[in-house]
Design a protein around this motif. Structure first.
Motif, mmCIF file in Angstrom:
data_model
loop_
_atom_site.group_PDB
_atom_site.id
_atom_site.type_symbol
_atom_site.label_atom_id
_atom_site.label_comp_id
_atom_site.label_asym_id
_atom_site.label_seq_id
_atom_site.Cartn_x
_atom_site.Cartn_y
_atom_site.Cartn_z
ATOM 1 N N SER A 1 -32.449 60.743 -37.631
ATOM 2 C CA SER A 1 -33.818 60.552 -37.172
ATOM 3 C C SER A 1 -34.433 61.868 -36.750
ATOM 4 N N GLU A 2 -35.743 61.930 -36.867
ATOM 5 C CA GLU A 2 -36.514 63.098 -36.441
ATOM 6 C C GLU A 2 -37.777 62.589 -35.777
ATOM 7 N N VAL A 3 -38.036 63.105 -34.594
ATOM 8 C CA VAL A 3 -39.201 62.642 -33.839
ATOM 9 C C VAL A 3 -40.472 62.835 -34.662
ATOM 10 N N GLY A 4 -41.236 61.756 -34.816
ATOM 11 C CA GLY A 4 -42.490 61.788 -35.554
ATOM 12 C C GLY A 4 -42.355 61.538 -37.039
ATOM 13 N N ASN A 5 -41.105 61.574 -37.558
ATOM 14 C CA ASN A 5 -40.905 61.402 -39.007
ATOM 15 C C ASN A 5 -40.033 60.199 -39.360
ATOM 16 N N GLY A 6 -39.746 59.348 -38.408
ATOM 17 C CA GLY A 6 -39.026 58.120 -38.718
ATOM 18 C C GLY A 6 -37.522 58.211 -38.556
ATOM 19 N N SER A 7 -36.849 57.111 -38.885
ATOM 20 C CA SER A 7 -35.403 56.996 -38.711
ATOM 21 C C SER A 7 -34.765 56.358 -39.936
ATOM 22 N N SER B 1 -36.094 56.016 -24.275
ATOM 23 C CA SER B 1 -36.747 56.505 -23.064
ATOM 24 C C SER B 1 -37.407 55.341 -22.351
ATOM 25 N N SER B 2 -37.765 55.552 -21.083
ATOM 26 C CA SER B 2 -38.425 54.494 -20.322
ATOM 27 C C SER B 2 -39.800 54.184 -20.899
ATOM 28 N N SER B 3 -40.468 55.204 -21.448
ATOM 29 C CA SER B 3 -41.789 54.968 -22.051
ATOM 30 C C SER B 3 -41.676 54.090 -23.283
ATOM 31 N N THR B 4 -40.562 54.228 -23.997
ATOM 32 C CA THR B 4 -40.329 53.368 -25.175
ATOM 33 C C THR B 4 -40.303 51.913 -24.757
ATOM 34 N N THR C 1 -40.823 54.951 -41.205
ATOM 35 C CA THR C 1 -41.642 56.147 -40.986
ATOM 36 C C THR C 1 -42.242 56.102 -39.586
ATOM 37 N N GLY C 2 -41.462 55.609 -38.640
ATOM 38 C CA GLY C 2 -41.965 55.386 -37.286
ATOM 39 C C GLY C 2 -41.857 56.582 -36.371
ATOM 40 N N ILE C 3 -41.701 56.306 -35.082
ATOM 41 C CA ILE C 3 -41.787 57.354 -34.062
ATOM 42 C C ILE C 3 -40.556 58.254 -34.040
ATOM 43 N N GLY C 4 -39.431 57.791 -34.590
ATOM 44 C CA GLY C 4 -38.218 58.593 -34.596
ATOM 45 C C GLY C 4 -37.523 58.621 -33.245
ATOM 46 N N ILE C 5 -36.332 59.224 -33.245
ATOM 47 C CA ILE C 5 -35.516 59.291 -32.029
ATOM 48 C C ILE C 5 -35.072 60.729 -31.827
ATOM 49 N N ASP C 6 -35.273 61.242 -30.630
ATOM 50 C CA ASP C 6 -34.834 62.588 -30.303
ATOM 51 C C ASP C 6 -33.315 62.697 -30.459
ATOM 52 N N LEU D 1 -31.959 45.399 -37.351
ATOM 53 C CA LEU D 1 -32.395 46.731 -37.759
ATOM 54 C C LEU D 1 -33.807 46.721 -38.337
ATOM 55 N N VAL D 2 -34.115 45.719 -39.154
ATOM 56 C CA VAL D 2 -35.466 45.630 -39.736
ATOM 57 C C VAL D 2 -36.495 45.356 -38.639
ATOM 58 N N SER D 3 -36.182 44.459 -37.717
ATOM 59 C CA SER D 3 -37.100 44.161 -36.611
ATOM 60 C C SER D 3 -37.362 45.405 -35.778
ATOM 61 N N ASN D 4 -36.283 46.174 -35.506
ATOM 62 C CA ASN D 4 -36.435 47.427 -34.761
ATOM 63 C C ASN D 4 -37.336 48.408 -35.500
ATOM 64 N N ALA D 5 -37.081 48.544 -36.804
ATOM 65 C CA ALA D 5 -37.854 49.489 -37.614
ATOM 66 C C ALA D 5 -39.337 49.127 -37.604
ATOM 67 N N ILE D 6 -39.646 47.842 -37.759
ATOM 68 C CA ILE D 6 -41.052 47.397 -37.755
ATOM 69 C C ILE D 6 -41.678 47.648 -36.384
ATOM 70 N N LYS D 7 -40.921 47.367 -35.328
ATOM 71 C CA LYS D 7 -41.449 47.507 -33.971
ATOM 72 C C LYS D 7 -41.862 48.949 -33.675
ATOM 73 N N PHE D 8 -41.078 49.919 -34.190
ATOM 74 C CA PHE D 8 -41.346 51.320 -33.869
ATOM 75 C C PHE D 8 -42.099 52.066 -34.967
ATOM 76 N N THR D 9 -42.662 51.313 -35.930
ATOM 77 C CA THR D 9 -43.431 51.932 -37.013
ATOM 78 C C THR D 9 -44.873 51.427 -36.956
ATOM 79 N N ASP D 10 -45.802 52.331 -36.780
ATOM 80 C CA ASP D 10 -47.229 51.971 -36.704
ATOM 81 C C ASP D 10 -47.987 52.327 -37.971
ATOM 82 N N LYS D 11 -47.414 53.176 -38.804
ATOM 83 C CA LYS D 11 -48.051 53.504 -40.090
ATOM 84 C C LYS D 11 -46.965 53.884 -41.082
ATOM 85 N N GLY D 12 -47.272 53.629 -42.362
ATOM 86 C CA GLY D 12 -46.284 53.940 -43.396
ATOM 87 C C GLY D 12 -45.546 52.703 -43.861
#
Length: 556
Positions: A403-409, A371-374, A351-356, A315-326
């Motif tokens: 989660s909220e897109v743009g506001n993290g998970s 998503s495939s882009s992810t 505080t990463g990209i979040g999940i729809d 979970l921590v590795s995932n969170a770091i991978k999808f967080t670019d700021k914060g």
């Protein structure tokens, strides 16, 4: 044409032609018995069967089958009405009742099957209640009908029913043959996967054994105080790498077998203290912070700490991978407590990209990402979260996501754990003094680094260590020397560990043989036992576990 299979088209056209031949035979029989009216009726149905064959070959199978079924039922009932009960022509309706199951698809056309099976039963019923006067009151002489028509109608019925039985037998044989072939292919694919995973497990675990072994040796050689945190981090990193390898192996097993837990007395605060050190460098590279908020008053509990750390790290590795700021925050707090249990809440917040919202269920599926882009942007196998879900469910809980897109998970779960005592924790963590001085062991291992690591660990426990670099050399050494225990690697050149153990058991049934294997599959365990080994320990091994196992088999 695409609506129906070639097989079904061939069945209908063949059956139409067969029925045409039978109709022509009955036409001549009726003519020979001077039943001209009946022969005319029968002759009139023959073109309908030929028409059905032609229409079916052109692909209009539904029309062809309707014409065939109506013509067949009508001609049999008409013939039975003219000839009378003595001719037993109505028995051919037995064939007509089952015929829809051959001509129509049971999955898509059940209504047609019911209609035409019911039609045959209706005609048979009408014949009986009208005393075979359904179409005419003029019947053939019962004596002639019984003498000539009866055997012909019975033979015709037998031929048609036999045709059906042979058809169904061939269909079933082909169906079960196909299932058998698919089963064999599935077994072979599963075996190939197991062989691949076993090979990869061995190839990865062998150098990993050196990492964990050397970190243990470094920590055991009186390092400076400033070196201790680095050695601990190195040791912990080896365990994390092992957890990543276990992710792949866990996935291969979790579909068919339940994840097994091994709870031990655990101080959670101490157990997760290396989390920040392990992941901090990744956070620094991305310019984000990693915060730990762990309740200082958490008691000692019974917990499978290896599995728990596997969940936290995924979970921590995932969170770091999808967080670019914060930031990424790990929170472990007490929710509630009783005299014997405690409920702890674990949260990983980023505080990463979040999940729809529509994609939040998808992330728990194996090999799937939001998503495939992810996948293109961030990579990954898509195994981490499915394994987290499986482990948490094995622990009796469920993992949730907000989660909220743009506001993290925020991933979180509660665990109800039994309390443990400090004495129980000490029994697990205190370093055991091993009574192995002067005991002689043969280390059978072809990897030079593993030999170096193994010798240092064993000699530090006052064991006398001899080395064999392949199974054949091990057999000869055991023949010429006495050992208190053998540590036998499995995959080696010249002669593998299984063969070597079998050879040794031919002349020495007493010396304990402990297998050292980088494979964790059940078939490997079974093969070890069959080869005459007394136990096994998997690479990369914990040095304390190895020494405990040696002490156990030596003194036994």
């Amino acid at each position: 044409m695409s609506e129906f299979s070639r097989r079904r088209i061939k069945i209908v056209s063949t059956l139409c032609l067969l029925t045409t031949i039978i109709t022509i035979i009955w036409f001549f029989i009726a003519r020979g018995l001077d039943m001209h009216e009946l022969s005319n009726y029968i002759g009139a149905t023959a073109p309908l069967f030929i028409l059905s064959a032609i229409i079916s070959r052109k692909g209009s199978l539904t029309v062809a089958r309707f014409i065939y079924m109506l013509a067949f039922n009508f001609s049999v009932t008409l013939t039975a009405s003219f000839i009378g009960k003595a001719g037993s022509v109505e028995f051919i309706l037995m064939f007509a009742m089952a015929l829809p199951f051959v001509l129509f698809s049971f999955r898509r056309e059940r209504l047609f099957i019911a209609i035409f099976s019911g039609l045959s039963m209706t005609f048979w019923f009408l014949l009986y209640i009208t005393d075979f006067n359904l179409f005419t009151t003029t019947h053939m002489d019962p004596v002639l009908a019984g003498r000539y028509i009866y055997p012909i109608s019975i033979i015709t019925t037998i031929v048609l029913v036999t045709y059906q039985l042979i058809y169904f037998s061939l269909i079933n044989a082909g169906f079960y043959s196909k299932i058998h072939n698919q089963r064999e292919m599935a077994i072979e694919a599963s075996n190939a996967k197991s062989r691949f995973l076993s090979m990869m497990s061995h190839e990865i675990r062998t150098p990993l054994n050196a990492i964990t072994g050397l970190s243990h040796i470094l920590g055991d050689t009186n390092p400076r105080e400033d070196q201790k945190p680095n050695i601990e981090a190195l040791n912990y990193s080896g365990k994390i790498l092992l957890n990543l390898l276990n992710n792949v192996l866990d996935f291969s097993k979790m579909e068919s077998t339940k994840i097994e837990l091994d709870p031990i007395p655990t101080n959670i605060l101490a157990a997760v203290k290396q989390i920040k050190k392990i992941h901090e460098s990744s956070c620094l590279r991305k310019g984000i912070t990693l915060e730990l908020e762990i309740d200082d008053e958490l008691p000692i509990v019974w917990l499978d700490i290896v599995r728990f750390n596997q969940v936290i790290n995924n979970l921590v590795s995932n969170a770091i991978k999808f967080t670019d700021k914060g930031s990424v925050t790990l929170k472990i707090v007490k929710e509630a407590a009783t005299n014997n249990t405690i409920i702890i809440r674990t949260e990983i917040i980023d505080t990463g990209i979040g999940i729809d919202e529509e994609q939040q269920e998808k992330v728990w599926q194996a090999f799937a990402q939001a998503s495939s882009s992810t996948n293109r942007l961030y990579g990954g196998t898509g195994l981490g979260l499915p394994i987290v879900k499986s482990i948490i469910e094995a622990m009796g809980s469920t993992v949730q996501v907000e989660s909220e897109v743009g506001n993290g998970s925020r991933f979180y779960f509660n665990l109800e754990l039994k309390l443990a005592s400090s004495r129980e924790l000490d029994q697990v963590t205190q370093k055991k003094v091993h009574d192995l001085k002067g005991k002689r062991v043969l280390l059978v291992e072809d990897n030079q680094i593993n030999v170096m690591v193994g010798k240092q660990i064993l000699e530090k426990a006052n064991l006398v260590v001899d080395v064999a670099y392949d199974g054949l050399l091990a057999v000869n050494k055991v023949r010429d020397n006495e050992y208190d225990a053998l540590l036998m690697d499995i995959q080696m050149p010249v002669m593998d560990g299984y063969t070597a153990s079998k050879e040794i058991r031919r002349f020495n049934t007493d010396v304990p043989i402990l297998a050292l294997s980088a494979s964790v599959f059940q078939e490997v365990k079974d093969k070890m036992i069959e080869s005459g080994m007394d136990g096994f320990i998997f690479k990369p091994f914990d040095p304390e576990d190895l020494l405990n196992k040696i002490e156990e088999i030596v003194h036994k």
